[in-house]
Write a protein that holds these residues in place. Structure first.
Motif, PDB file in Angstrom:
ATOM      1  N   GLY A 117       0.806  -1.211   0.000  1.00 18.15           N
ATOM      2  CA  GLY A 117       0.000   0.000   0.000  1.00 18.15           C
ATOM      3  C   GLY A 117       0.844   1.268   0.000  1.00 18.15           C
ATOM      4  N   LYS A 118       1.957   1.238   0.752  1.00 20.92           N
ATOM      5  CA  LYS A 118       2.829   2.413   0.793  1.00 20.92           C
ATOM      6  C   LYS A 118       3.509   2.634  -0.561  1.00 20.92           C
ATOM      7  CE  LYS A 118       3.801   2.276   5.760  1.00 20.92           C
ATOM      8  NZ  LYS A 118       4.840   2.100   6.809  1.00 20.92           N
TER       9      LYS A 118
ATOM     10  N   LEU B 298       2.356   1.754  -3.455  1.00 19.61           N
ATOM     11  CA  LEU B 298       1.335   2.172  -4.401  1.00 19.61           C
ATOM     12  C   LEU B 298       0.986   3.643  -4.234  1.00 19.61           C
ATOM     13  CD1 LEU B 298      -0.372   0.743  -6.584  1.00 19.61           C
ATOM     14  CD2 LEU B 298      -2.198   0.541  -4.891  1.00 19.61           C
ATOM     15  N   ALA B 299       1.102   4.123  -2.992  1.00 19.26           N
ATOM     16  CA  ALA B 299       0.738   5.516  -2.709  1.00 19.26           C
ATOM     17  C   ALA B 299       1.828   6.510  -3.083  1.00 19.26           C
ATOM     18  CB  ALA B 299       0.400   5.667  -1.229  1.00 19.26           C
ATOM     19  N   GLN B 300       3.024   5.993  -3.301  1.00 16.50           N
ATOM     20  CA  GLN B 300       4.128   6.897  -3.635  1.00 16.50           C
ATOM     21  C   GLN B 300       3.964   7.429  -5.054  1.00 16.50           C
ATOM     22  OE1 GLN B 300       7.788   4.815  -2.976  1.00 16.50           O
ATOM     23  NE2 GLN B 300       7.460   4.621  -0.770  1.00 16.50           N
ATOM     24  N   GLU B 301       3.989   8.725  -5.213  1.00 12.66           N
ATOM     25  CA  GLU B 301       3.791   9.326  -6.523  1.00 12.66           C
ATOM     26  C   GLU B 301       4.912   8.977  -7.500  1.00 12.66           C
ATOM     27  OE1 GLU B 301       1.394  13.336  -5.046  1.00 12.66           O
ATOM     28  OE2 GLU B 301       3.348  13.484  -6.075  1.00 12.66           O
TER      29      GLU B 301
ATOM     30  N   HIS C 126       4.742  -3.546  -8.845  1.00 12.34           N
ATOM     31  CA  HIS C 126       4.503  -3.214  -7.443  1.00 12.34           C
ATOM     32  C   HIS C 126       4.547  -4.474  -6.585  1.00 12.34           C
ATOM     33  CE1 HIS C 126       3.784   1.020  -7.579  1.00 12.34           C
ATOM     34  NE2 HIS C 126       2.728   0.945  -8.383  1.00 12.34           N
TER      35      HIS C 126
END
Length: 404
Positions: A12-13, A15-18, A27
């Motif tokens: 999740g982290k 995936l959230a990184q721009e 991923h």
């Protein structure tokens, strides 16, 4: 399960990184690598037969990496995990990854369809009942019993009796693909319009269609050559619960698309009457002038405007009992998803049309194929003239209860 939760937090982290502009599979691999380094996890490559502690039937996992992490699946990029047996000559499947696709409207979970993984099927062979005669193999499956289809000789073209010497028809002189034009002889045979869409679908059901044939100068890619090219979808013979063998498609079939031809031995009325078993007899060339069905549509086709010709005085039938193709297994339904279409392309004898089956609606993968056998009640007799009766088991809400 604690390890799985930790992995999902890492994923999740990422995936959230721009800055992470990789796809979902990348991923998965990146999160899995971080998980291994952070927790110093070592994995063995052993496969186990039996249940996996903490994993239950119905559990849903979001990626191959999650399956690998919990010990359910040891192949990151293969849909079937297996154990080599007998020195590697045979394989035993221990895990199969199932995918739910919204486009497949099928709630039958009694069977699984496997469509990939060459490595996992080493030493196994999918039977092609056409023995290579079809350009797309025809598979057969029975998940109900050990019964196999009754033996018959598979053919991919109509078998004409020796006494019928059919000459090829006159063709068009089109240099490129045929189109709606008075210059195209085949288009004029069809009443001045090409019967097929550019995508290959049939515009509408007609009493008779003339496809371009062997004497035509147009290329094989001409849009007026459809049925003669053969099967274009992956079709499968399967055992049904109550109607014997049936046929289904493993692919989506759009409305109007050609499915297959009903193929067998072409017999005249005299030879057909001598056959003891009429279960696979298909009467042909006898419905061009059915006013209730066509509502004068036959008048738009030049060869049908003046009524029956001499070649239509004798009735013919296609018998698929001893030799035929997969169409012999397609069942009847009172609300079918296929319709029959008379087609001529290799000769001009209207009494001996090819019987082509087209989709009359969108057909979903694994949906049984069916057409209306078009029997009349009390219209079928045995060799002694007695009326034969047979119940219809199609299960349709519009079922009449009787096949004949």
């Amino acid at each position: 399960m604690a390890s799985l939760q930790e992995f999902r937090v890492i994923y999740g982290k990422l995936l959230a990184q721009e800055k992470a502009k990789c796809n979902k599979h990348e991923h998965d691999l990146a999160a899995f690598q971080v998980f291994r380094e952070r927790l110093c996890v070592e994995f063995d490559d052993r496969r186990y037969v039996g249940g996996v502690p903490g994993v239950h039937v119905g559990d849903v996992f979001d990626s191959d990496a999650e399956l690998f992490l919990v010990g359910l699946h040891r192949k990151l990029q293969s849909r079937v995990d297996y154990i080599n047996r007998n020195g590697g000559t045979t394989c035993l499947a221990v895990s199969i990854v199932s995918y739910a696709q919204q486009s497949v409207q099928n709630n039958n979970l009694d069977f699984l369809l496997h469509v990939g993984s060459v490595a996992a099927t080493t030493g196994q062979k999918m039977e092609d009942i056409s023995a290579g005669l079809e350009k797309i193999p025809i598979s057969a499956i029975n998940s109900i019993s050990n019964e196999a289809p009754a033996p018959f000789f598979y053919i991919s073209h109509i078998q004409y009796l020796g006494k019928y010497q059919l000459d090829p028809p006159s063709g068009c002189d089109c240099v490129g693909p045929c189109s709606d034009s008075q210059k195209c002889a085949c288009v004029m045979k069809n009443g001045g319009k090409t019967p097929f869409r550019k995508t290959g679908g049939l515009l509408e059901e007609k009493p008779l269609i003339y496809e371009c044939g062997p004497s035509c100068k147009c290329p094989p890619t001409c849009r007026n050559r459809v049925g003669q090219h053969g099967i274009a979808f992956r079709l499968q013979v399967f055992k049904t619960a109550s109607m014997g063998w049936g046929v289904r498609s493993l692919d989506f079939i759009p409305t109007g698309r050609f499915v297959c031809e009903y193929i067998g031995e072409l017999l005249d009325n005299e030879d057909a009457q001598e056959r003891d078993n009429d279960e696979y007899l298909f009467l042909i060339g006898n419905n061009y002038y059915d006013v209730s069905r066509w509502d004068n549509l036959q008048k738009t086709i030049p060869s049908l405007r003046n009524g029956p010709g001499e070649e239509e005085e004798n009735f013919f039938a296609v018998d698929a009992l001893k030799c035929g193709n997969l169409a012999r297994f397609i069942n009847h339904s009172c609300t079918p998803n296929l319709f029959t279409q008379n087609v001529l392309y290799d000769h001009d004898n209207k009494g001996m049309p090819h019987i082509m089956l087209f989709a009359c609606e969108d057909i979903q993968p694994l949906e049984p194929l069916s057409y209306d056998y078009n029997y009349t009640i009390d219209g079928v007799h045995d060799s002694e003239g007695n009326i034969k009766k047979k119940r219809c088991l199609c299960g349709s809400v519009e079922c009449t209860g009787w096949l004949y």
